[in-house]
Scaffold this motif. Structure first.
Motif, mmCIF file in Angstrom:
data_model
loop_
_atom_site.group_PDB
_atom_site.id
_atom_site.type_symbol
_atom_site.label_atom_id
_atom_site.label_comp_id
_atom_site.label_asym_id
_atom_site.label_seq_id
_atom_site.Cartn_x
_atom_site.Cartn_y
_atom_site.Cartn_z
ATOM 1 N N LEU A 82 0.951 -1.064 -0.119
ATOM 2 C CA LEU A 82 -0.102 -0.014 0.038
ATOM 3 C C LEU A 82 0.869 1.161 0.123
ATOM 4 O O LEU A 82 1.733 1.176 0.708
ATOM 5 C CB LEU A 82 -0.866 0.196 1.273
ATOM 6 C CG LEU A 82 -1.998 -1.233 1.338
ATOM 7 C CD1 LEU A 82 -2.408 -1.226 2.741
ATOM 8 C CD2 LEU A 82 -2.744 -0.841 0.382
ATOM 9 N N VAL A 93 -4.879 6.173 2.369
ATOM 10 C CA VAL A 93 -4.483 5.503 1.364
ATOM 11 C C VAL A 93 -5.430 5.708 0.333
ATOM 12 O O VAL A 93 -6.606 5.925 0.604
ATOM 13 C CB VAL A 93 -4.530 3.887 1.657
ATOM 14 C CG1 VAL A 93 -3.369 3.591 2.463
ATOM 15 C CG2 VAL A 93 -5.796 3.403 2.340
ATOM 16 N N MET A 98 -7.189 0.075 -1.483
ATOM 17 C CA MET A 98 -7.402 -0.255 -0.463
ATOM 18 C C MET A 98 -8.648 -1.297 -0.414
ATOM 19 O O MET A 98 -8.647 -2.437 0.116
ATOM 20 C CB MET A 98 -7.749 0.742 0.750
ATOM 21 C CG MET A 98 -7.892 0.149 2.077
ATOM 22 S SD MET A 98 -6.421 -0.715 2.668
ATOM 23 C CE MET A 98 -6.706 -0.676 4.351
ATOM 24 N N CYS A 104 -14.612 -1.265 1.952
ATOM 25 C CA CYS A 104 -14.598 0.162 2.203
ATOM 26 C C CYS A 104 -16.014 0.664 2.121
ATOM 27 O O CYS A 104 -15.794 1.833 2.227
ATOM 28 C CB CYS A 104 -13.368 0.910 1.504
ATOM 29 S SG CYS A 104 -11.966 -0.114 1.788
ATOM 30 N N LEU A 120 -6.608 6.148 7.435
ATOM 31 C CA LEU A 120 -6.045 5.202 8.306
ATOM 32 C C LEU A 120 -6.851 5.227 9.827
ATOM 33 O O LEU A 120 -7.495 4.379 10.424
ATOM 34 C CB LEU A 120 -4.867 4.719 8.572
ATOM 35 C CG LEU A 120 -4.316 4.380 6.989
ATOM 36 C CD1 LEU A 120 -2.493 4.250 7.366
ATOM 37 C CD2 LEU A 120 -4.581 3.053 6.303
#
Length: 186
Positions: A82, A93, A98, A104, A120
């Protein structure tokens, strides 16, 4: 929209039920907790003699924070990685990157250099910090959300905490600029 499309071969650590609530069903990926505890953008200890050695990548396979010189050694070529960015002095990110590793959908993305990113860890509170009753907020940390109909969390850490409990230790609010040096006494 391509955001919500997931590859069915990837095992997602998050599942949602129809109302959008987090459904505890699987164990947390082993790399996610260590990633959320790391601090990026410090100097790489392995390449301290080289310029531009800030830690801005994370190797999922090795659980290592890396600089661009670590990447150039080809040791991590076939590993999942990442790229970590900064937005409002917090690590973020790319959402697209991700999503290859985790679901997500309920995490609010932010625009950074015309790309969608997710944080994050929780971002600073917006505005004065005072919320009006009924304001849309993150279910975990109560930070303001821009689109509460679509998102319930402001960061990956908040979603992880809602699903598996608190795993992220609190970090310093501000990083030191460096090691303080005293003037020698004469």
């Amino acid at each position: 929209m391509g955001r919500n499309k997931m590859n069915s071969s990837n095992s997602s650590p998050f599942e949602t039920i129809e109302q959008g609530e987090v459904e505890p069903s699987r164990n947390m990926p082993t790399w996610l907790g260590p990633l959320l505890k790391k601090t990026f953008f410090g100097a790489c200890l392995v390449h301290d003699e080289l310029e531009k050695n800030e830690l801005s990548k994370y190797c999922i396979t090795c659980d290592s924070d890396l600089c661009k010189h670590c990447i150039s050694t080809n040791k991590h070529n076939d590993h999942d990685q990442l790229k970590i960015y900064r937005n409002v002095y917090k690590e973020v990110v790319l959402l697209e990157q991700m999503e290859k590793h985790t679901d997500c959908k309920l995490i609010q993305p932010y625009k950074c250099n015309k790309k969608l990113v997710i944080s994050l860890n929780p971002l600073p509170h917006c505005g004065s910090g005072s919320l009006i009753a009924g304001d849309p907020t993150c279910l975990t940390c109560k930070r303001r959300l821009h689109d509460p109909q679509q998102f319930q969390f402001c960061s990956i850490a908040c979603k992880v905490e809602a699903k598996w409990g608190k795993i992220v230790e609190t970090k310093r609010k501000r990083k030191r600029k460096g090691i303080p040096h005293r003037t020698p006494l004469k």
